[in-house]
Design a protein around this motif. Structure first.
Motif, short mmCIF file in Angstrom:
data_model
loop_
_atom_site.label_atom_id
_atom_site.label_comp_id
_atom_site.label_asym_id
_atom_site.label_seq_id
_atom_site.Cartn_x
_atom_site.Cartn_y
_atom_site.Cartn_z
N LEU A 197 5.39 9.29 -4.15
CA LEU A 197 4.21 8.65 -4.72
C LEU A 197 4.38 8.29 -6.19
O LEU A 197 4.04 7.17 -6.59
CB LEU A 197 2.97 9.52 -4.51
CG LEU A 197 1.64 8.88 -4.90
CD1 LEU A 197 1.42 7.57 -4.14
CD2 LEU A 197 0.49 9.85 -4.64
N PRO A 198 4.92 9.18 -7.04
CA PRO A 198 5.13 8.79 -8.45
C PRO A 198 6.08 7.59 -8.59
O PRO A 198 5.84 6.70 -9.41
CB PRO A 198 5.72 10.05 -9.09
CG PRO A 198 5.28 11.16 -8.21
CD PRO A 198 5.28 10.60 -6.82
N SER B 288 10.92 -4.39 -2.03
CA SER B 288 10.84 -5.73 -2.62
C SER B 288 9.49 -6.40 -2.36
O SER B 288 9.17 -7.40 -2.99
CB SER B 288 11.97 -6.62 -2.07
OG SER B 288 11.74 -6.94 -0.70
N THR B 289 8.70 -5.85 -1.43
CA THR B 289 7.38 -6.42 -1.15
C THR B 289 6.32 -5.95 -2.15
O THR B 289 5.19 -6.44 -2.12
CB THR B 289 6.90 -6.05 0.27
OG1 THR B 289 6.70 -4.63 0.37
CG2 THR B 289 7.93 -6.48 1.32
N ILE B 290 6.69 -5.03 -3.02
CA ILE B 290 5.76 -4.58 -4.06
C ILE B 290 5.57 -5.70 -5.08
O ILE B 290 6.55 -6.24 -5.59
CB ILE B 290 6.28 -3.32 -4.76
CG1 ILE B 290 6.44 -2.17 -3.75
CG2 ILE B 290 5.37 -2.90 -5.90
CD1 ILE B 290 7.08 -0.93 -4.34
N ALA C 57 4.76 -0.08 -8.70
CA ALA C 57 3.58 -0.94 -8.52
C ALA C 57 2.93 -1.27 -9.85
O ALA C 57 2.37 -2.36 -10.05
CB ALA C 57 2.58 -0.27 -7.58
N ASN C 58 2.99 -0.32 -10.80
CA ASN C 58 2.36 -0.53 -12.11
C ASN C 58 3.26 -1.27 -13.10
O ASN C 58 2.83 -1.62 -14.19
CB ASN C 58 1.94 0.81 -12.71
CG ASN C 58 0.81 1.45 -11.96
OD1 ASN C 58 0.10 0.79 -11.20
ND2 ASN C 58 0.62 2.76 -12.15
N GLY C 59 4.51 -1.43 -12.73
CA GLY C 59 5.42 -2.13 -13.61
C GLY C 59 5.81 -1.34 -14.83
O GLY C 59 6.22 -1.90 -15.85
N THR C 60 5.70 0.01 -14.76
CA THR C 60 6.01 0.85 -15.93
C THR C 60 7.35 1.57 -15.73
O THR C 60 7.57 2.63 -16.30
CB THR C 60 4.90 1.90 -16.14
OG1 THR C 60 4.75 2.67 -14.93
CG2 THR C 60 3.60 1.22 -16.49
N ARG C 61 8.23 1.02 -14.93
CA ARG C 61 9.45 1.70 -14.55
C ARG C 61 10.42 1.83 -15.73
O ARG C 61 10.46 0.99 -16.61
CB ARG C 61 10.13 0.95 -13.40
CG ARG C 61 10.33 -0.52 -13.70
CD ARG C 61 10.72 -1.27 -12.44
NE ARG C 61 10.81 -2.70 -12.70
CZ ARG C 61 9.78 -3.52 -12.60
NH1 ARG C 61 8.59 -3.06 -12.26
NH2 ARG C 61 9.92 -4.81 -12.87
N GLU C 62 11.21 2.88 -15.62
CA GLU C 62 12.31 3.08 -16.56
C GLU C 62 13.49 3.60 -15.76
O GLU C 62 13.37 4.59 -15.05
CB GLU C 62 11.94 4.09 -17.66
CG GLU C 62 10.90 3.59 -18.63
CD GLU C 62 10.66 4.61 -19.76
OE1 GLU C 62 11.44 5.57 -19.83
OE2 GLU C 62 9.72 4.43 -20.52
N ASP D 202 0.86 -1.17 0.00
CA ASP D 202 0.00 0.00 0.00
C ASP D 202 0.90 1.23 0.00
O ASP D 202 1.75 1.39 0.89
CB ASP D 202 -0.90 -0.01 1.24
CG ASP D 202 -1.72 1.26 1.35
OD1 ASP D 202 -2.64 1.45 0.55
OD2 ASP D 202 -1.40 2.07 2.25
N SER D 203 0.73 2.10 -1.00
CA SER D 203 1.62 3.25 -1.14
C SER D 203 1.59 4.15 0.08
O SER D 203 2.63 4.62 0.56
CB SER D 203 1.24 4.07 -2.38
OG SER D 203 1.49 3.35 -3.56
N ALA D 204 0.40 4.38 0.62
CA ALA D 204 0.27 5.29 1.76
C ALA D 204 1.03 4.78 2.98
O ALA D 204 1.76 5.53 3.64
CB ALA D 204 -1.21 5.50 2.09
N SER D 205 0.88 3.49 3.28
CA SER D 205 1.57 2.93 4.44
C SER D 205 3.07 2.87 4.21
O SER D 205 3.87 3.03 5.13
CB SER D 205 1.02 1.55 4.78
OG SER D 205 1.26 0.63 3.72
N CYS D 206 3.46 2.65 2.96
CA CYS D 206 4.88 2.62 2.61
C CYS D 206 5.50 4.00 2.82
O CYS D 206 6.58 4.14 3.41
CB CYS D 206 5.06 2.15 1.17
SG CYS D 206 6.76 1.75 0.72
N ILE D 207 4.81 5.03 2.36
CA ILE D 207 5.31 6.40 2.53
C ILE D 207 5.36 6.76 4.01
O ILE D 207 6.30 7.40 4.48
CB ILE D 207 4.43 7.39 1.74
CG1 ILE D 207 4.66 7.20 0.23
CG2 ILE D 207 4.73 8.83 2.15
CD1 ILE D 207 3.71 7.98 -0.64
#
Length: 202
Positions: free
Chosen positions: A189-190, A139-141, A196-201, A81-86
């Protein structure tokens, strides 16, 4: 029977006292007798456990890092969860008086480490530990990339924490906890969404 002294606990007591003294007086203004008074021990006890002022400084930094690394972390099987991670990463920021004191020690150590290779090596070692902790959380993502690529993102997270934390330490009146949280969230967040979306570069 003479009183038994827990050596590890005594060193930690002195290190915690050094954190408080450096917070108030800075490194140059921190005297060993002040650390001794804060720890409720004699100056001789300080020099018994530590070989000089730099050793006390290293112990103070070790205490700061220990506190950071011992802060509660979510279970490894908890859903991402992004919020808890942040919020977890916000825990590294100087959100309260204790955190501010710890960051003052951290930044004071930076200043010394820039001109002392031995202290710089200590600094790098602690950074590696913190990056390892951040990498483990990333790594839990679901669908997280390989460890090497994750390290790049962990460095980005730590750079954001460093930036916000440094500003907040230097300008505490202008950077209350809520502003720190908002700013770090805007920075991270970005990055977390990309992971999380797997769109990394990279």
């Amino acid at each position: 029977m003479p009183k038994q002294v827990d050596l590890v606990e005594q060193r930690r007591t002195i290190a915690a006292a050094a954190v408080a003294v450096i917070d108030k007086a800075g490194i140059d203004g921190a005297r060993l007798r002040d650390v001794a008074a804060a720890a409720n021990v004699t100056t001789g006890a300080v020099t018994h456990y530590f070989d000089g002022k730099d050793a006390v400084l290293e112990a103070a930094l070790a205490e700061v890092v220990r506190r950071m690394l011992e802060r509660p972390a979510p279970a490894t099987n908890a859903p991402f969860d992004s919020a808890s991670c942040i919020e977890l990463f916000c825990g590294y920021l100087p959100l309260d008086a204790q955190g501010l004191g710890e960051w003052r020690v951290w930044l004071a150590f930076w200043g010394r480490a820039m001109t002392d290779e031995r202290l710089a090596a200590v600094h790098r070692r602690y950074y590696e530990e913190i990056v390892e902790r951040i990498t483990h959380r990333l790594s839990t993502i679901p669908g997280a990339p390989a460890q090497q690529e994750l390290g790049i993102y962990a460095d980005s997270v730590l750079s954001a924490i460093d930036g916000v934390g440094t500003r907040a330490t230097l300008e505490p009146q202008s950077w209350p906890a809520e502003r720190q949280r908002r700013t770090l969230s805007a920075l991270l967040l970005p990055l977390l969404t990309t992971l999380a979306n797997g769109t990394r570069e990279v």
